[in-house]
Design a protein around this motif. Structure first.
Motif, PDB file in Angstrom:
ATOM      1  N   THR A 106     -45.834  20.404-107.888  1.00 21.35           N
ATOM      2  CA  THR A 106     -44.643  19.609-107.551  1.00 21.35           C
ATOM      3  C   THR A 106     -44.878  18.811-106.279  1.00 21.35           C
ATOM      4  N   ILE A 107     -45.422  19.456-105.265  1.00 16.79           N
ATOM      5  CA  ILE A 107     -45.625  18.799-103.971  1.00 16.79           C
ATOM      6  C   ILE A 107     -46.655  17.675-104.082  1.00 16.79           C
ATOM      7  N   GLU A 108     -47.608  17.795-104.980  1.00 13.88           N
ATOM      8  CA  GLU A 108     -48.579  16.717-105.183  1.00 13.88           C
ATOM      9  C   GLU A 108     -47.914  15.407-105.591  1.00 13.88           C
ATOM     10  N   LEU A 109     -46.762  15.492-106.240  1.00 15.85           N
ATOM     11  CA  LEU A 109     -46.073  14.304-106.728  1.00 15.85           C
ATOM     12  C   LEU A 109     -45.300  13.573-105.636  1.00 15.85           C
ATOM     13  N   VAL A 110     -45.144  14.190-104.474  1.00 13.99           N
ATOM     14  CA  VAL A 110     -44.331  13.611-103.405  1.00 13.99           C
ATOM     15  C   VAL A 110     -44.848  12.230-102.996  1.00 13.99           C
ATOM     16  N   TYR A 111     -46.151  12.097-102.935  1.00 16.15           N
ATOM     17  CA  TYR A 111     -46.746  10.820-102.516  1.00 16.15           C
ATOM     18  C   TYR A 111     -46.190   9.644-103.315  1.00 16.15           C
ATOM     19  N   ASP A 112     -45.951   9.841-104.595  1.00 15.09           N
ATOM     20  CA  ASP A 112     -45.520   8.756-105.481  1.00 15.09           C
ATOM     21  C   ASP A 112     -44.135   8.229-105.137  1.00 15.09           C
ATOM     22  N   TYR A 113     -43.371   8.959-104.347  1.00 13.26           N
ATOM     23  CA  TYR A 113     -41.978   8.582-104.089  1.00 13.26           C
ATOM     24  C   TYR A 113     -41.680   8.316-102.609  1.00 13.26           C
ATOM     25  N   LEU A 114     -42.692   8.321-101.761  1.00 18.36           N
ATOM     26  CA  LEU A 114     -42.466   8.107-100.339  1.00 18.36           C
ATOM     27  C   LEU A 114     -42.055   6.660-100.046  1.00 18.36           C
ATOM     28  N   THR A 115     -41.101   6.513 -99.145  1.00 19.67           N
ATOM     29  CA  THR A 115     -40.658   5.175 -98.724  1.00 19.67           C
ATOM     30  C   THR A 115     -40.832   4.953 -97.229  1.00 19.67           C
ATOM     31  N   CYS A 116     -41.265   5.964 -96.486  1.00 17.89           N
ATOM     32  CA  CYS A 116     -41.422   5.811 -95.042  1.00 17.89           C
ATOM     33  C   CYS A 116     -42.631   4.931 -94.731  1.00 17.89           C
ATOM     34  N   ASP A 117     -42.594   4.294 -93.552  1.00 20.68           N
ATOM     35  CA  ASP A 117     -43.664   3.368 -93.166  1.00 20.68           C
ATOM     36  C   ASP A 117     -44.885   4.100 -92.601  1.00 20.68           C
ATOM     37  N   PHE A 118     -44.630   5.205 -91.924  1.00 20.82           N
ATOM     38  CA  PHE A 118     -45.726   5.966 -91.327  1.00 20.82           C
ATOM     39  C   PHE A 118     -45.292   7.407 -91.148  1.00 20.82           C
ATOM     40  N   ALA A 119     -46.224   8.323 -91.352  1.00 17.74           N
ATOM     41  CA  ALA A 119     -45.997   9.739 -91.064  1.00 17.74           C
ATOM     42  C   ALA A 119     -47.357  10.409 -90.961  1.00 17.74           C
ATOM     43  N   LYS A 120     -47.371  11.571 -90.294  1.00 16.89           N
ATOM     44  CA  LYS A 120     -48.598  12.372 -90.222  1.00 16.89           C
ATOM     45  C   LYS A 120     -48.442  13.525 -91.202  1.00 16.89           C
ATOM     46  N   PHE A 121     -49.399  13.647 -92.103  1.00 19.77           N
ATOM     47  CA  PHE A 121     -49.356  14.710 -93.104  1.00 19.77           C
ATOM     48  C   PHE A 121     -50.496  15.696 -92.880  1.00 19.77           C
ATOM     49  N   VAL A 122     -50.130  16.978 -92.897  1.00 15.45           N
ATOM     50  CA  VAL A 122     -51.091  18.063 -92.792  1.00 15.45           C
ATOM     51  C   VAL A 122     -50.987  18.873 -94.075  1.00 15.45           C
ATOM     52  N   THR A 123     -52.125  19.244 -94.648  1.00 18.62           N
ATOM     53  CA  THR A 123     -52.094  20.030 -95.878  1.00 18.62           C
ATOM     54  C   THR A 123     -53.309  20.932 -95.966  1.00 18.62           C
ATOM     55  N   ASN A 124     -53.167  22.010 -96.709  1.00 19.34           N
ATOM     56  CA  ASN A 124     -54.320  22.851 -97.036  1.00 19.34           C
ATOM     57  C   ASN A 124     -54.627  22.766 -98.528  1.00 19.34           C
ATOM     58  N   SER A 125     -54.140  21.695 -99.166  1.00 18.11           N
ATOM     59  CA  SER A 125     -54.351  21.490-100.591  1.00 18.11           C
ATOM     60  C   SER A 125     -55.280  20.307-100.832  1.00 18.11           C
ATOM     61  N   ILE A 126     -56.374  20.531-101.525  1.00 22.80           N
ATOM     62  CA  ILE A 126     -57.294  19.441-101.833  1.00 22.80           C
ATOM     63  C   ILE A 126     -56.638  18.421-102.761  1.00 22.80           C
TER      64      ILE A 126
END
Length: 252
Positions: A106-126
């Motif tokens: 589910t969280i992998e799909l988040v990228y497809d719906y982002l509208t923000c101009d900039f953010a810092k993303f940290v993940t432990n998921s390849i």
């Protein structure tokens, strides 16, 4: 009848009666016993029913699911609900946020719906990392450690030491089941990493489509009441919404 329609019909039978016979199913949907048994085996692997001699019985929602599905097996299960939840997660992420995104289809799909101009993303998921890696709008940090190929997550001492030393505005953590106050998943190593990042996040979001409510898995890694929000889909029943709404604020 295609496979998806057959399996939907099978689950519909189990909604009406707690046990179904293979012979009854073959008569109702006009397929061979071999096809029915294959469908039952696949649905059991997905944690949706329990095979018994001569047929199958409905899965008690509070029973443990002993099967940890692989990343590929999970991707297309309940896709509509996952997309809905992913959109709601994306709505919570604002320009300038520092965000931890945990592993999960589910969280992998988040990228497809982002509208923000900039953010810092940290993940432990390849898999989350792969979605973001070519987008220059975002700063991206991949947490290393011991790699679990089953889910694509990095875990263990190195991962835990890293997440313990960072602070994020928001953490979004997927789960395999929530039963009352217990937030659970299939693997203790992943659970420990998730717990540590939740403890250091300013806002803590638990992610679960409604199929995961009133279900439990192997390892309890967090208490629902310690998180700030539960994000689920709009198909959550009024009963479950009322029950879990007493524990945590629900976004659906």
């Amino acid at each position: 009848m295609i496979k998806e329609e057959r399996q939907k019909a099978l689950l519909a039978f189990l909604d009406k009666q707690e046990f179904v016979k293979v012979s009854d199913i073959t008569e109702k949907i006009k397929v061979t016993e071999m096809t029915v048994r294959r469908d039952l085996k696949e649905l059991e692997k997905q944690g949706k029913l329990i095979r018994v001699h001569g047929g199958a019985k409905a899965m008690n929602k509070k029973e443990l699911s002993f099967f940890e599905l692989s990343h590929i097996e999970k991707k297309n299960i309940h896709l509509k609900e996952k997309e809905e939840v992913a959109k709601k997660i994306a709505e919570q992420i604002k320009t300038g946020d520092t965000v931890f995104l945990g592993p999960g289809t589910t969280i992998e799909l988040v990228y497809d719906y982002l509208t923000c101009d900039f953010a810092k993303f940290v993940t432990n998921s390849i898999h989350v990392f792969d979605k973001f890696k070519n987008d220059n709008r975002f700063e991206l940090i991949l947490i290393g450690g011991s790699y679990r190929s089953k889910t694509g997550a990095f875990v263990g001492t190195i991962a835990n030491d890293t997440v313990a030393s960072i602070q994020v505005h928001k953490a979004f953590i997927g789960v395999n089941g929530i039963l009352n106050d217990a937030v659970t998943n299939s693997n203790e190593d992943e659970g420990v990493t998730q717990r540590i990042i939740l403890q250091s996040a300013h806002k803590k979001y638990i992610i679960a489509d409604h199929f995961k409510l009133d279900r439990q898995d192997f390892y309890k890694f967090y208490s629902l009441s310690k998180a700030d929000y539960l994000i689920t889909d709009s198909s959550i029943s009024d009963e479950l919404s009322a029950k879990y709404g007493e524990i945590i604020k629900i976004i659906h």
